[in-house]
Design a protein around this motif. Structure first.
Motif, short mmCIF file in Angstrom:
data_model
loop_
_atom_site.label_atom_id
_atom_site.label_comp_id
_atom_site.label_asym_id
_atom_site.label_seq_id
_atom_site.Cartn_x
_atom_site.Cartn_y
_atom_site.Cartn_z
N MET A 97 40.28 62.85 53.85
CA MET A 97 41.67 63.81 52.87
C MET A 97 41.39 64.75 52.09
N VAL A 98 41.38 65.60 51.38
CA VAL A 98 41.55 65.27 49.56
C VAL A 98 42.44 66.71 49.51
N TYR A 99 43.42 66.43 48.71
CA TYR A 99 44.43 66.79 48.87
C TYR A 99 44.72 67.62 47.03
N VAL A 100 44.40 68.35 46.25
CA VAL A 100 43.96 69.33 44.79
C VAL A 100 45.67 68.73 44.31
N LEU A 101 45.72 67.99 43.16
CA LEU A 101 46.73 67.90 41.91
C LEU A 101 46.76 68.64 41.08
N LYS A 102 45.83 69.23 40.34
CA LYS A 102 45.93 69.42 39.86
C LYS A 102 44.14 70.64 39.09
N GLY A 103 44.26 71.80 39.00
CA GLY A 103 42.96 72.98 38.47
C GLY A 103 42.49 73.43 40.14
N TRP A 104 41.77 73.52 40.62
CA TRP A 104 41.12 73.90 41.56
C TRP A 104 39.82 73.73 41.73
N PHE A 105 39.29 73.55 42.44
CA PHE A 105 37.48 72.47 42.98
C PHE A 105 37.28 73.55 44.38
N SER A 106 35.37 74.23 44.22
CA SER A 106 35.18 74.69 45.12
C SER A 106 33.79 74.48 45.55
N SER A 107 33.59 73.81 46.96
CA SER A 107 32.74 73.64 47.92
C SER A 107 32.20 74.27 49.17
N ALA A 108 30.71 74.24 48.95
CA ALA A 108 30.18 74.73 50.36
C ALA A 108 30.44 73.53 51.72
N PHE A 109 29.99 73.86 52.99
CA PHE A 109 30.46 72.99 53.35
C PHE A 109 29.35 73.04 55.09
N GLU A 110 28.54 73.03 55.82
CA GLU A 110 28.16 73.42 56.72
C GLU A 110 28.86 73.77 58.18
N GLY A 111 28.77 74.73 58.30
CA GLY A 111 29.21 75.26 59.21
C GLY A 111 30.50 75.73 59.05
N GLU A 112 30.87 75.61 57.36
CA GLU A 112 31.85 76.47 57.21
C GLU A 112 32.32 77.40 56.47
N GLY A 113 30.89 77.07 55.72
CA GLY A 113 31.10 78.28 53.93
C GLY A 113 31.71 77.47 52.80
N VAL A 114 31.81 78.46 51.92
CA VAL A 114 32.67 77.82 50.93
C VAL A 114 33.86 78.14 50.80
N HIS A 115 34.61 77.38 50.41
CA HIS A 115 36.10 76.94 49.98
C HIS A 115 36.23 76.89 48.67
N THR A 116 37.39 77.42 47.95
CA THR A 116 37.90 76.96 47.04
C THR A 116 39.04 76.62 47.24
N PHE A 117 39.87 76.16 46.59
CA PHE A 117 40.86 74.88 46.36
C PHE A 117 42.00 74.85 45.52
N HIS A 118 43.07 75.48 45.49
CA HIS A 118 43.77 75.26 44.13
C HIS A 118 44.79 73.83 44.06
N ALA A 119 45.52 73.29 43.07
CA ALA A 119 46.44 73.35 43.25
C ALA A 119 47.36 73.18 44.57
N GLY A 120 47.60 72.17 45.89
CA GLY A 120 48.64 72.08 46.67
C GLY A 120 47.40 72.33 47.73
N SER A 121 46.38 72.59 47.63
CA SER A 121 45.60 72.90 48.58
C SER A 121 45.17 71.21 49.27
N CYS A 122 44.80 71.59 50.37
CA CYS A 122 44.66 70.35 51.31
C CYS A 122 43.52 70.68 52.51
#
Length: 158
Positions: A97-122
């Motif tokens: 499990m990953v929870y964004v504390l600060k800033g933003w993070f973007s990743s591409a997941f096999e079968g799920e596409g690209v997601h960008t997560f911002h502070a507060g995203s999990c």
């Protein structure tokens, strides 16, 4: 009146959610005892970690749980460079499990596409899901919780 009764009856007939599996007392008893631990934020506790573009702050959970769980804060320490960071890989874990504390993070997941997560995203990454980091903010920090504490990261060919 009949319409009201049908509506009332219809609202009572709902799909029941499956109850969560409970771990038996016998299985819990086989686990080593957990210890109390506390980790307060200190910048000097961040060390070089798994990746050359980030620093990790171990929260002491692995030691306290005898290797059952690992928890750490990951701080991005270098600007995003595709050649260094965008390397496809997966983690051989039971839970992540990953929870964004600060800033933003973007990743591409096999079968799920690209997601960008911002502070507060999990998000939860299922075991062995192939993924690639595709960007992050310079101030990005995330909390990562992984079971078991000792796991392998497998790098894939680009």
């Amino acid at each position: 009146m009949a319409k009201a009764k049908r509506k009332a009856k219809a609202t009572k007939v709902k799909a029941k959610a499956k109850p969560a599996k409970r771990i038996s007392a016998a299985k819990r008893a086989k686990r080593p005892a957990q210890k109390f631990t506390v980790s307060h934020h200190r910048d000097e506790d961040f060390d070089q970690g798994l990746r050359p573009y980030s620093a990790y702050r171990d929260l002491g959970i692995a030691a306290a749980t005898n290797g059952l769980v690992q928890a750490h804060v990951i701080r991005m320490t270098k600007p995003f460079e595709q050649a260094t960071v965008a390397i496809p890989h997966y983690h051989d874990v039971d839970f992540q499990m990953v929870y964004v504390l600060k800033g933003w993070f973007s990743s591409a997941f096999e079968g799920e596409g690209v997601h960008t997560f911002h502070a507060g995203s999990c998000w939860i990454q299922p075991p062995k899901i192939k993924h690639t980091v595709i960007g992050y903010s310079d101030d990005c920090e995330v909390l990562e919780i992984v079971l078991p504490a000792d796991f392998e990261t497998v790098t894939l060919a680009k």
